[in-house]
Design a protein around this motif. Sequence first.
Motif, short mmCIF file in Angstrom:
data_model
loop_
_atom_site.label_atom_id
_atom_site.label_comp_id
_atom_site.label_asym_id
_atom_site.label_seq_id
_atom_site.Cartn_x
_atom_site.Cartn_y
_atom_site.Cartn_z
N VAL A 14 51.74 29.49 24.04
CA VAL A 14 53.10 29.87 23.64
C VAL A 14 53.50 31.19 24.29
O VAL A 14 54.61 31.33 24.84
N MET A 15 52.61 32.18 24.25
CA MET A 15 52.92 33.47 24.87
C MET A 15 52.99 33.36 26.39
O MET A 15 53.72 34.09 27.05
N GLN A 16 52.22 32.44 26.95
CA GLN A 16 52.25 32.25 28.40
C GLN A 16 53.55 31.60 28.85
O GLN A 16 54.12 31.96 29.88
N VAL A 17 54.02 30.64 28.07
CA VAL A 17 55.23 29.90 28.44
C VAL A 17 56.49 30.72 28.16
O VAL A 17 57.40 30.80 28.99
N LEU A 18 56.54 31.36 27.00
CA LEU A 18 57.75 32.10 26.62
C LEU A 18 57.73 33.55 27.07
O LEU A 18 58.76 34.22 27.04
N GLY A 19 56.57 34.05 27.46
CA GLY A 19 56.43 35.47 27.71
C GLY A 19 55.73 36.11 26.53
O GLY A 19 55.85 35.64 25.39
N GLN A 20 55.02 37.20 26.78
CA GLN A 20 54.20 37.78 25.72
C GLN A 20 55.04 38.25 24.54
O GLN A 20 54.77 37.91 23.39
N GLU A 21 56.07 39.03 24.80
CA GLU A 21 56.88 39.57 23.71
C GLU A 21 57.69 38.47 23.03
O GLU A 21 57.76 38.40 21.79
N GLU A 22 58.31 37.60 23.84
CA GLU A 22 59.11 36.52 23.27
C GLU A 22 58.24 35.56 22.47
O GLU A 22 58.64 35.05 21.42
N GLY A 23 57.03 35.30 22.98
CA GLY A 23 56.13 34.40 22.27
C GLY A 23 55.69 34.95 20.93
O GLY A 23 55.65 34.24 19.93
N LYS A 24 55.35 36.25 20.90
CA LYS A 24 54.98 36.87 19.63
C LYS A 24 56.13 36.84 18.64
O LYS A 24 55.95 36.53 17.45
N ALA A 25 57.32 37.16 19.13
CA ALA A 25 58.49 37.15 18.24
C ALA A 25 58.77 35.76 17.70
O ALA A 25 59.11 35.59 16.52
N ALA A 26 58.61 34.75 18.55
CA ALA A 26 58.87 33.38 18.10
C ALA A 26 57.85 32.94 17.05
O ALA A 26 58.21 32.30 16.05
N MET A 27 56.58 33.30 17.23
CA MET A 27 55.56 32.90 16.26
C MET A 27 55.70 33.66 14.95
O MET A 27 55.36 33.14 13.88
N GLU A 28 56.19 34.91 15.01
CA GLU A 28 56.37 35.68 13.77
C GLU A 28 57.49 35.11 12.91
O GLU A 28 57.50 35.30 11.69
N GLN A 29 58.43 34.42 13.52
CA GLN A 29 59.55 33.86 12.77
C GLN A 29 59.24 32.49 12.16
O GLN A 29 60.02 31.98 11.38
N VAL A 30 58.11 31.92 12.53
CA VAL A 30 57.75 30.58 12.05
C VAL A 30 56.84 30.71 10.84
O VAL A 30 56.05 31.66 10.72
N ASP A 31 56.94 29.74 9.93
CA ASP A 31 56.09 29.73 8.74
C ASP A 31 54.61 29.64 9.14
O ASP A 31 54.26 28.87 10.04
N PRO A 32 53.72 30.42 8.50
CA PRO A 32 52.30 30.39 8.88
C PRO A 32 51.67 29.00 8.80
O PRO A 32 50.85 28.64 9.65
N LEU A 33 52.03 28.22 7.78
CA LEU A 33 51.47 26.88 7.68
C LEU A 33 51.88 26.01 8.87
O LEU A 33 51.08 25.23 9.38
N THR A 34 53.12 26.19 9.30
CA THR A 34 53.59 25.44 10.47
C THR A 34 52.81 25.84 11.72
O THR A 34 52.47 24.99 12.55
N LEU A 35 52.50 27.13 11.84
CA LEU A 35 51.70 27.58 12.98
C LEU A 35 50.29 27.01 12.93
O LEU A 35 49.75 26.58 13.96
N LEU A 36 49.70 27.00 11.73
CA LEU A 36 48.34 26.48 11.60
C LEU A 36 48.25 25.00 11.95
O LEU A 36 47.20 24.51 12.38
N LEU A 37 49.34 24.29 11.75
CA LEU A 37 49.35 22.87 12.08
C LEU A 37 49.90 22.60 13.48
O LEU A 37 49.47 21.65 14.16
N GLY A 38 50.85 23.42 13.91
CA GLY A 38 51.52 23.16 15.18
C GLY A 38 50.77 23.66 16.39
O GLY A 38 50.69 22.96 17.41
N LEU A 39 50.20 24.86 16.30
CA LEU A 39 49.52 25.42 17.47
C LEU A 39 48.32 24.58 17.94
O LEU A 39 48.16 24.34 19.14
#
Length: 296
Positions: A118-143
């Motif tokens: 995600v950070m590689q595709v969106l960029g490091q800062e944009e990727g971090k910001a995008a993941m911070e806005q997503v629900d943690p459970l969604t990240l644990l299942l989606g990533l």
Amino acid sequence: MCPKSGSERKHCWVCYQTEDESDEEWVRPCRCKGTSKWIHQQCLQRWIDEKQKNNLTTKVACSQCKTEYVLVFPPYRRFVYFLETCDRIIYGTSPFACGIIVIGSLYWSALSYGAVTVMQVLGQEEGKAAMEQVDPLTLLLGLPSIPLMLVLGKLIRWEDQVLKLWRKHYRRIPLLGYLVGTPAEKSIENAERYLTGRDNFSDPVAGTRMFCGALILPTIATVIGRYLYPKVSSNFHKTILGGLTFILAKGVLKIYLRQQQFIRQTNRKVLNFDENDTNDPKSKLAKSESAPIVRS
């Protein structure tokens, strides 16, 4: 005292010694009769050890009468019994624990790979910001699903479909036949069977190639997008364009290679046996390469 007859004299069927030749302890462990009913205690112990192969719970029976041997162990002390019980529990649960550890390791590896992608595709800062806005459970299942989707995407073999259309309609476009060559009509069926089996996913090498190609795709797409599309402002769009460019270019080269292999296979010939042949591999190679390739 009368001497014992041959049928009454104890005779060990392992070491072949009689009671006159050995003072070791004797045992009659089964229903066998005659000379095979007696055996040395130590000889039988060694024979049982060979059958159990370090697994003391394995039951052992006589190879002749099939009677199961009755094994008696001296009692343990309480502390030793406790230690052995713990050892058995650990031994029995180790496969399940190993499976859980392996699955957990794969999950966390997939999770880490997904986050890095995600950070590689969106960029490091944009990727971090995008993941911070997503629900943690969604990240644990989606990533963790990102590498899975990449591997499943490799199963879509669009190049094979293009090749089938090419081979079906190449006669209508003479220019294609001139550029890439024309297969020998008599050998087309055998060549297709041969080349189809080369990319079978049951082959371990083909499977590892597919797996590595799927996981390295985001990195290649990012690099190509960065250098070929510098005017595109969005990192995501750069990566998408880079990935499509790589997939298309790789597919075209793969189609061309497969077609050349297909043509080469259809034009294969077996040489006549020459009694005066010197068995020189270079001369045979020169003869095979000198065979003409039919073109339209």
